[in-house]
Design a protein around this motif. Structure first.
Motif, PDB file in Angstrom:
ATOM      1  N   SER A 115      43.062   2.856 -13.986  1.00 27.02           N
ATOM      2  CA  SER A 115      43.778   4.137 -13.917  1.00 27.02           C
ATOM      3  C   SER A 115      44.534   4.247 -12.597  1.00 27.02           C
ATOM      4  O   SER A 115      45.713   4.647 -12.573  1.00 27.02           O
ATOM      5  CB  SER A 115      42.801   5.306 -14.039  1.00 27.02           C
ATOM      6  N   LEU A 116      43.876   3.912 -11.508  1.00 24.26           N
ATOM      7  CA  LEU A 116      44.486   3.967 -10.178  1.00 24.26           C
ATOM      8  C   LEU A 116      45.776   3.150 -10.131  1.00 24.26           C
ATOM      9  O   LEU A 116      46.836   3.642  -9.707  1.00 24.26           O
ATOM     10  CB  LEU A 116      43.498   3.440  -9.140  1.00 24.26           C
ATOM     11  N   ILE A 117      45.694   1.901 -10.577  1.00 22.73           N
ATOM     12  CA  ILE A 117      46.842   0.990 -10.502  1.00 22.73           C
ATOM     13  C   ILE A 117      47.982   1.474 -11.407  1.00 22.73           C
ATOM     14  O   ILE A 117      49.152   1.477 -11.007  1.00 22.73           O
ATOM     15  CB  ILE A 117      46.417  -0.434 -10.892  1.00 22.73           C
ATOM     16  N   SER A 118      47.638   1.883 -12.615  1.00 24.15           N
ATOM     17  CA  SER A 118      48.679   2.287 -13.568  1.00 24.15           C
ATOM     18  C   SER A 118      49.307   3.624 -13.194  1.00 24.15           C
ATOM     19  O   SER A 118      50.512   3.833 -13.433  1.00 24.15           O
ATOM     20  CB  SER A 118      48.104   2.342 -14.989  1.00 24.15           C
ATOM     21  N   LEU A 119      48.554   4.529 -12.605  1.00 22.79           N
ATOM     22  CA  LEU A 119      49.122   5.792 -12.137  1.00 22.79           C
ATOM     23  C   LEU A 119      50.035   5.554 -10.938  1.00 22.79           C
ATOM     24  O   LEU A 119      51.143   6.104 -10.860  1.00 22.79           O
ATOM     25  CB  LEU A 119      48.011   6.770 -11.743  1.00 22.79           C
ATOM     26  N   GLU A 120      49.583   4.734 -10.019  1.00 21.02           N
ATOM     27  CA  GLU A 120      50.344   4.470  -8.796  1.00 21.02           C
ATOM     28  C   GLU A 120      51.655   3.738  -9.104  1.00 21.02           C
ATOM     29  O   GLU A 120      52.668   3.952  -8.433  1.00 21.02           O
ATOM     30  CB  GLU A 120      49.490   3.654  -7.831  1.00 21.02           C
ATOM     31  N   SER A 121      51.639   2.891 -10.116  1.00 21.08           N
ATOM     32  CA  SER A 121      52.820   2.087 -10.427  1.00 21.08           C
ATOM     33  C   SER A 121      53.692   2.698 -11.526  1.00 21.08           C
ATOM     34  O   SER A 121      54.733   2.146 -11.862  1.00 21.08           O
ATOM     35  CB  SER A 121      52.398   0.677 -10.855  1.00 21.08           C
ATOM     36  N   GLN A 163      45.019  -1.846 -23.533  1.00 23.74           N
ATOM     37  CA  GLN A 163      46.476  -1.844 -23.522  1.00 23.74           C
ATOM     38  C   GLN A 163      47.028  -1.609 -22.117  1.00 23.74           C
ATOM     39  O   GLN A 163      47.979  -2.274 -21.691  1.00 23.74           O
ATOM     40  CB  GLN A 163      47.007  -0.761 -24.479  1.00 23.74           C
ATOM     41  N   VAL A 164      46.430  -0.661 -21.409  1.00 26.18           N
ATOM     42  CA  VAL A 164      46.870  -0.365 -20.043  1.00 26.18           C
ATOM     43  C   VAL A 164      46.726  -1.597 -19.152  1.00 26.18           C
ATOM     44  O   VAL A 164      47.625  -1.925 -18.368  1.00 26.18           O
ATOM     45  CB  VAL A 164      46.061   0.819 -19.460  1.00 26.18           C
ATOM     46  N   THR A 165      45.609  -2.287 -19.295  1.00 24.87           N
ATOM     47  CA  THR A 165      45.360  -3.481 -18.490  1.00 24.87           C
ATOM     48  C   THR A 165      46.396  -4.563 -18.770  1.00 24.87           C
ATOM     49  O   THR A 165      46.908  -5.207 -17.843  1.00 24.87           O
ATOM     50  CB  THR A 165      43.947  -4.025 -18.777  1.00 24.87           C
ATOM     51  N   ASP A 166      46.735  -4.761 -20.036  1.00 28.42           N
ATOM     52  CA  ASP A 166      47.761  -5.743 -20.388  1.00 28.42           C
ATOM     53  C   ASP A 166      49.127  -5.341 -19.843  1.00 28.42           C
ATOM     54  O   ASP A 166      49.928  -6.202 -19.453  1.00 28.42           O
ATOM     55  CB  ASP A 166      47.827  -5.930 -21.900  1.00 28.42           C
ATOM     56  N   ASP A 167      49.395  -4.039 -19.804  1.00 27.36           N
ATOM     57  CA  ASP A 167      50.660  -3.558 -19.239  1.00 27.36           C
ATOM     58  C   ASP A 167      50.718  -3.816 -17.727  1.00 27.36           C
ATOM     59  O   ASP A 167      51.798  -4.095 -17.180  1.00 27.36           O
ATOM     60  CB  ASP A 167      50.848  -2.066 -19.513  1.00 27.36           C
ATOM     61  N   ILE A 168      49.589  -3.692 -17.061  1.00 28.65           N
ATOM     62  CA  ILE A 168      49.535  -3.986 -15.617  1.00 28.65           C
ATOM     63  C   ILE A 168      49.841  -5.458 -15.373  1.00 28.65           C
ATOM     64  O   ILE A 168      50.606  -5.812 -14.473  1.00 28.65           O
ATOM     65  CB  ILE A 168      48.161  -3.619 -15.033  1.00 28.65           C
TER      66      ILE A 168
END
Length: 317
Positions: A115-121, A163-168
């Protein structure tokens, strides 16, 4: 600083020589060998001071202290560990130190990190975060629908965060875990094929009984890196995370507690149960982690880990 030191080594003697020659040429009887010696001593003293300053600036700050505490009554015979870090006192309070330093898969506590990484990016936009459900029926009824980020976090929806992890992506994920010093930082089993409890690609990943591992003490350190005074993450990202991490159950906490549970199983047996996060006290944030390992005789769950953590926090802060 070392380059400056090197330059001074040659610069000051050159200045002294020039000044001596000039003063001698102009007939300055007050400037003699004694003056030259005094200036040389001043140069050497300055160099020594710079050297001392350099050593001081490069010296590491003292390590936080560790206080081992008997919190066994909270665990009621369960195999577990607890860690609380108080930044004000620079002290770790630890129960069951051996287990507190043992790395285990983070399971759903890792949703804090994704969540941290995907929100920040910008991968997740909280105002437009719905991801469509594939129609596959999952064991958790809350996952069988189109779902928003906040609901996915609170229901610990694995397919959403897969899905979020794959997007990162692997490259960014690895860089961020290295930055956070997140346990062993091992994402080599990206798809989570080592997980013996599920072979559904929508429900597996390197953080679920797979290659990534972290200790309870390291969990606490990561929480402090995210939410502490020296955090490099934006206030906006931190506040959004706090909203979804807040424990809102009435009459449960005397102080605001923010956290995430995690549960891991192998061959349908619970082997890892977590609750990690931080609490806001009048003396500042206290970062915590409670971990429960496999127990053959008693029930183990992340809900129990959460209950233990809240009781320790309420009784001690």
């Amino acid at each position: 600083m070392r380059n400056n030191m090197k330059n001074r080594k040659y610069f000051y003697p050159l200045i002294i020589g020039i000044m001596t020659a000039l003063l001698t040429f102009t007939g300055c009887s007050n400037y003699n060998d004694s003056n030259t010696e005094t200036m040389q001593q001043d140069v050497e003293k300055s160099a020594e001071t710079d050297s001392t300053s350099e050593k001081f600036s490069e010296a590491e700050s003292p390590e936080p202290t560790i206080t081992e505490i008997d919190w066994s009554d909270y665990f009621g015979g369960l195999n577990g560990a607890a860690v609380i870090y108080d930044p004000t006192e620079e002290n770790y309070m630890i129960y069951n130190k051996e287990l507190a330093l043992t790395q285990r898969p983070p399971c759903s506590t890792f949703k804090i990190i994704s969540s941290l990484i995907s929100l920040e990016s910008g991968i997740i936009n909280p105002d437009d975060s719905v991801r469509p459900w594939s129609g596959e029926i999952f064991w958790n009824e809350d996952w069988n629908r189109d779902i928003t980020f906040s609901d996915a976090f609170r229901t610990s929806c694995v397919w959403y965060f897969r899905q979020v992890t794959d997007d990162i992506g692997k490259e960014k994920m690895q860089a961020e875990l290295n930055k956070l010093k997140y346990g062993n930082c091992d994402i080599s089993d990206w798809k989570g094929t080592l997980n013996t409890n599920s072979d559904n690609p929508a429900l597996t990943g390197f953080w679920i009984e797979s290659s990534l591992k972290i200790s309870p003490k390291e969990q606490v350190e990561v929480m402090e890196r995210i939410f502490g005074n020296d955090s490099t993450y934006t206030e906006k990202t931190q506040n959004i995370l706090k909203q979804v991490m807040l424990v809102t159950e009435p009459n449960v906490t005397d102080i605001p507690v923010y956290g995430k549970t995690g549960l891991g199983a192998a061959e349908n047996i619970v082997v890892d149960a977590w609750f990690t996060g931080f609490a806001e006290t009048i003396d500042g944030n206290k970062y915590f982690c409670v971990y429960l390992g496999q127990s053959d005789e008693q029930e183990t769950s992340s809900a129990i880990a959460k209950q233990i953590a809240i009781q320790i926090l309420n009784d001690n802060f």
